[in-house]
Design an enzyme around this catalytic site. Structure first.
Site, PDB file in Angstrom:
ATOM      1  N   GLY A 249       0.809  -1.211   0.000  1.00  0.00           N
ATOM      2  CA  GLY A 249       0.000   0.000   0.000  1.00  0.00           C
ATOM      3  C   GLY A 249       0.848   1.269   0.000  1.00  0.00           C
ATOM      4  O   GLY A 249       0.538   2.238  -0.692  1.00  0.00           O
TER       5      GLY A 249
ATOM      6  N   ASN B  28      -8.134   3.980   8.609  1.00  0.00           N
ATOM      7  CA  ASN B  28      -7.546   2.820   9.274  1.00  0.00           C
ATOM      8  C   ASN B  28      -7.675   2.860  10.797  1.00  0.00           C
ATOM      9  O   ASN B  28      -7.540   1.835  11.445  1.00  0.00           O
ATOM     10  CB  ASN B  28      -6.070   2.665   8.876  1.00  0.00           C
ATOM     11  CG  ASN B  28      -5.305   3.954   8.968  1.00  0.00           C
ATOM     12  OD1 ASN B  28      -5.656   4.950   8.338  1.00  0.00           O
ATOM     13  ND2 ASN B  28      -4.265   3.965   9.777  1.00  0.00           N
TER      14      ASN B  28
ATOM     15  N   GLN C 178      -7.888  -0.153   3.502  1.00  0.00           N
ATOM     16  CA  GLN C 178      -8.753  -0.683   4.563  1.00  0.00           C
ATOM     17  C   GLN C 178     -10.130  -1.095   4.048  1.00  0.00           C
ATOM     18  O   GLN C 178     -10.868  -1.796   4.739  1.00  0.00           O
ATOM     19  CB  GLN C 178      -8.925   0.345   5.688  1.00  0.00           C
ATOM     20  CG  GLN C 178      -7.673   0.598   6.495  1.00  0.00           C
ATOM     21  CD  GLN C 178      -7.269  -0.576   7.383  1.00  0.00           C
ATOM     22  OE1 GLN C 178      -8.083  -1.422   7.752  1.00  0.00           O
ATOM     23  NE2 GLN C 178      -5.994  -0.638   7.722  1.00  0.00           N
TER      24      GLN C 178
ATOM     25  N   SER D 120      -3.473  -3.189  -0.502  1.00  0.00           N
ATOM     26  CA  SER D 120      -2.394  -3.932   0.154  1.00  0.00           C
ATOM     27  C   SER D 120      -2.897  -5.316   0.565  1.00  0.00           C
ATOM     28  O   SER D 120      -3.905  -5.432   1.262  1.00  0.00           O
ATOM     29  CB  SER D 120      -1.912  -3.176   1.387  1.00  0.00           C
ATOM     30  OG  SER D 120      -1.004  -3.977   2.106  1.00  0.00           O
TER      31      SER D 120
ATOM     32  N   HIS E 182      -1.832  -7.661   2.658  1.00  0.00           N
ATOM     33  CA  HIS E 182      -1.803  -8.207   4.032  1.00  0.00           C
ATOM     34  C   HIS E 182      -2.931  -7.676   4.905  1.00  0.00           C
ATOM     35  O   HIS E 182      -3.085  -8.089   6.052  1.00  0.00           O
ATOM     36  CB  HIS E 182      -0.436  -7.979   4.684  1.00  0.00           C
ATOM     37  CG  HIS E 182      -0.140  -6.590   5.140  1.00  0.00           C
ATOM     38  ND1 HIS E 182      -0.306  -6.197   6.446  1.00  0.00           N
ATOM     39  CD2 HIS E 182       0.321  -5.501   4.480  1.00  0.00           C
ATOM     40  CE1 HIS E 182       0.063  -4.932   6.572  1.00  0.00           C
ATOM     41  NE2 HIS E 182       0.438  -4.483   5.388  1.00  0.00           N
TER      42      HIS E 182
ATOM     43  N   THR F 254      12.207  -7.547 -10.464  1.00  0.00           N
ATOM     44  CA  THR F 254      11.653  -8.889 -10.650  1.00  0.00           C
ATOM     45  C   THR F 254      10.407  -9.057  -9.796  1.00  0.00           C
ATOM     46  O   THR F 254      10.405  -8.714  -8.615  1.00  0.00           O
ATOM     47  CB  THR F 254      12.718  -9.946 -10.289  1.00  0.00           C
ATOM     48  OG1 THR F 254      13.845  -9.716 -11.122  1.00  0.00           O
ATOM     49  CG2 THR F 254      12.193 -11.359 -10.497  1.00  0.00           C
TER      50      THR F 254
ATOM     51  N   CYS G  24       1.613   5.988  19.098  1.00  0.00           N
ATOM     52  CA  CYS G  24       2.821   6.661  19.569  1.00  0.00           C
ATOM     53  C   CYS G  24       4.019   6.086  18.851  1.00  0.00           C
ATOM     54  O   CYS G  24       4.864   5.416  19.445  1.00  0.00           O
ATOM     55  CB  CYS G  24       2.987   6.508  21.069  1.00  0.00           C
ATOM     56  SG  CYS G  24       1.964   7.652  21.981  1.00  0.00           S
TER      57      CYS G  24
HETATM   58  C1  LIG Z   1      -1.676  -0.514   6.056  1.00  0.00           C
HETATM   59  C2  LIG Z   1      -2.054   0.697   5.303  1.00  0.00           C
HETATM   60  C3  LIG Z   1      -1.200   1.248   4.331  1.00  0.00           C
HETATM   61  C4  LIG Z   1       0.180   0.695   4.070  1.00  0.00           C
HETATM   62  O1  LIG Z   1       0.158  -0.521   3.406  1.00  0.00           O
HETATM   63  P1  LIG Z   1       1.478  -1.444   3.437  1.00  0.00           P
HETATM   64  O2  LIG Z   1       1.170  -2.538   2.481  1.00  0.00           O
HETATM   65  O3  LIG Z   1       1.620  -1.912   4.834  1.00  0.00           O
HETATM   66  O4  LIG Z   1       2.606  -0.593   2.981  1.00  0.00           O
HETATM   67  C5  LIG Z   1      -1.625   2.344   3.625  1.00  0.00           C
HETATM   68  N1  LIG Z   1      -2.839   2.892   3.863  1.00  0.00           N
HETATM   69  C6  LIG Z   1      -3.683   2.401   4.781  1.00  0.00           C
HETATM   70  C7  LIG Z   1      -5.020   3.035   4.971  1.00  0.00           C
HETATM   71  C8  LIG Z   1      -3.325   1.294   5.531  1.00  0.00           C
HETATM   72  O5  LIG Z   1      -4.157   0.816   6.457  1.00  0.00           O
END
Ligand SMILES: *Cc1c(COP(=O)(O)O)cnc(C)c1O
Length: 395
Positions: A69, A150, A178, A198, A200, A236, A323
């Site tokens: 992301g 988020n 999100q 993203s 994950h 790659t 934090c």
């Molecule tokens: C987690 C998150 C990202 C970052 O994504 P990554 O794959 O961890 O770099 C960006 N924007 C939002 C709203 C997210 O929750």
């Protein structure tokens, strides 16, 4: 352990892992190689591209795989700014509570001479389309507003924002990291020009994501190297990651609606239960929020201590006051919706998943009030509030 921090990251799905395995083991060919063994990887990437494209209502040639992301956000914003500057358009519109991948990119552009208008998100955590309309100028090159926040889970009026941007000739990017996995995301019906994803965050692997860029919207590459991703993203390809992301999306397609219903039920039970704790407030709109997001503030406590004590009870949650790097600054999101610093520091974010149960929720609803009472009883600030020496800020 009860894991309810799914906005931070999610568990890799079994199906995603199974589909990834061959590309982590025997199918290790380079997708750029001409022999059939390399072309196997190429095919896997193109199949995944088709899955992602159909998921968001795009064409496969509008999908670019990235490292996640953060990279997608950076590339979208820097690219739109670059092409804007060529036409002397150096004004950008965003909101006050974007993810740092967006906000820090915008700060960098401000240092380089761009001007950014940060729209208010108001007490409910939602931007107002009327205010966007007023903010658009002749020299506006980009509007970037996240799909769902988020921290507090509030959902933005994306379709309407996209409509206004399209009418006024402004490129519209949305960080949908999100949103994907929880609510409908469709670049066609929602008028989106660029979008970040993203893996994950929806049970795919870490380190892989997508930048969607609409055909005819110019896209700049920021990595020098090979010709991968139609020369827009050198390096790659992360074949296993890309395959795993598509597998996770296929599961979302099948399960999303049932999962959302279940999570909404658990979410509402949590909100109702937590609001029974005196001097507690829900952050963000009550209904226009992600099905899995709960974010509350408790007066008179420190979020950090709350997280650590809940961890002792086997509950993984996040404090609203991210934090980061030991700084004492409370979350910019909570400040953006108007919380005073002390209140923002006493916040708790719970983000559910389809695998959470009523028993999980009831355990959380047993433990959180205990820990909040314990912390309040130790707090000098709480004593002053109770003695009436200070006024409560939450009713
Ligand atoms: C987690 C998150 C990202 C970052 O994504 P990554 O794959 O961890 O770099 C960006 N924007 C939002 C709203 C997210 O929750």
């Amino acid at each position: 352990m009860i894991y309810v921090d799914n906005a931070a990251t999610t568990k890799l799905s079994k199906r995603a892992l199974d589909e990834m395995m061959p590309y982590l083991t025997e199918n290790y060919g380079n997708a750029s190689s001409l022999y059939a063994f390399g072309q196997k990887s190429k095919e896997a990437i193109e199949n995944a591209r088709a899955v992602v494209a159909s998921f968001i209502g795009a064409n496969p040639n509008e999908i670019y795989f990235t490292s996640g992301g953060t990279e997608a956000d950076n590339q979208a914003i820097n690219s739109a700014a670059y092409f804007g500057a060529l036409k002397n358009k150096k004004h950008i519109i965003s909101s006050k509570f974007e993810h740092h991948a967006v906000l820090h990119t915008l700060k960098k552009l401000e240092r380089e001479g761009f001007e950014v208008t940060y729209l208010d998100v108001h007490e409910n955590g939602i931007v107002r389309v009327e205010e966007l309309k007023k903010a658009i100028r002749e020299d506006t090159c980009l509007c970037t507003i996240m799909f769902a926040n988020n921290e507090i889970g509030t959902i933005q009026p994306i379709k309407e924002i996209g409509e206004v941007c399209r009418e006024r000739g402004v490129i519209f990017h949305t960080d949908a990291v999100q949103a994907v996995g929880h609510i409908e995301v469709n670049v066609q019906t929602q008028n989106i020009d660029m979008l970040s994803i993203s893996a994950h965050k929806f049970h795919g692997p870490k380190g892989v994501g997508v930048l969607y860029c609409k055909q005819n919207v110019p896209l700049r590459s920021f990595l020098e190297g090979g010709a991968q991703e139609r020369k827009k993203r050198a390096g790659t390809e992360n074949v296993a990651g890309i395959v795993g992301m598509a597998a996770a999306l296929k599961e979302v397609m099948i399960n999303r609606e049932t999962a959302a219903k279940h999570q909404t039920m658990l979410r509402d039970r949590l909100i109702d239960g937590l609001l029974k704790i005196p001097h507690t407030k829900l952050n963000g709109d009550r209904t226009n929020r992600l099905p899995n997001n709960v974010n509350v503030s408790f007066e008179g406590i420190e979020g950090e201590s709350l997280i650590l004590l809940l961890d002792d009870d086997g509950i993984c949650v996040s404090s609203g006051s991210a934090c980061t790097s030991g700084s004492l600054e409370p979350s910019h999101v909570l400040l953006a919706i108007g919380l005073p610093h002390e209140i923002a520091h006493g916040s708790l974010r719970i983000t559910l998943d389809a695998s959470n149960t009523l028993d999980d929720v009831d355990y959380i609803l047993k433990k959180v009030p205990e820990v909040v009472s314990y912390l309040r009883n130790m707090s000098p600030l709480w004593e002053e509030l109770e003695l009436g020496k200070k006024e409560f800020q939450i009713k």
